[in-house]
Motif scaffolding. Structure first.
Motif, short mmCIF file in Angstrom:
data_model
loop_
_atom_site.label_atom_id
_atom_site.label_comp_id
_atom_site.label_asym_id
_atom_site.label_seq_id
_atom_site.Cartn_x
_atom_site.Cartn_y
_atom_site.Cartn_z
N SER A 8 37.19 41.04 39.03
CA SER A 8 37.94 41.57 40.16
C SER A 8 37.05 42.35 41.13
CB SER A 8 39.23 42.36 39.74
OG SER A 8 39.96 43.35 40.80
N ASP A 42 32.12 41.48 46.94
CA ASP A 42 32.00 40.38 47.81
C ASP A 42 32.66 40.68 49.18
OD1 ASP A 42 30.81 38.69 45.96
OD2 ASP A 42 32.84 37.67 45.64
N GLU A 88 34.61 40.48 43.05
CA GLU A 88 35.30 40.07 44.31
C GLU A 88 35.47 41.35 45.24
OE1 GLU A 88 38.87 38.61 42.60
OE2 GLU A 88 38.02 36.76 41.93
N GLN A 89 35.73 42.49 45.01
CA GLN A 89 35.66 43.74 45.50
C GLN A 89 34.19 44.12 46.27
OE1 GLN A 89 37.29 46.46 42.80
NE2 GLN A 89 38.99 46.81 43.98
#
Length: 112
Positions: free
Chosen positions: A78, A84, A81-82
């Motif tokens: 997660s 990204d 993804e943050q």
């Protein structure tokens, strides 16, 4: 957990807090066969978040005498993804092997 090699703004506590909601724990490491080049980011939102338009970027040289020092942080999927979402347009997440032997994700500007 995943490993994230950082060599720029993601090492800054204020950026970590804003991006992940916590301060990351990590170890010093290096990426061999790369060198740092300065680039100008035109993404105004990213410039506002990071505080500057001038950023370090890695360029692959393949030369064993070139190395970039940084930090390897343990992050969740997660949090990757943050990260990204934090990185500006033109940056990609790439899996590399650090000097320590750790496989880690790193962000590279593929347009430079």
């Amino acid at each position: 957990m995943e490993s994230l090699f950082t060599y720029g703004t993601l090492q800054l506590e204020e950026v970590q807090l804003a991006t992940f909601g916590r301060t990351l724990k990590g170890e010093r490491d290096a990426l061999v066969g790369y060198q740092v080049a300065m680039i100008t980011i035109e993404d105004e939102d990213f410039v506002a978040k990071s505080g500057t338009a001038n950023h370090r970027n890695l360029q692959f040289t393949g030369n064993a005498s070139d190395a970039v020092e940084g930090m390897v942080f343990a992050v969740t999927i997660s949090e990757l993804e943050q990260a990204d979402a934090y990185e500006p347009e033109g940056y990609e997440r790439v899996l590399v092997q650090c000097l320590s032997g750790v496989s880690a994700w790193v962000y590279l500007n593929v347009r430079s």
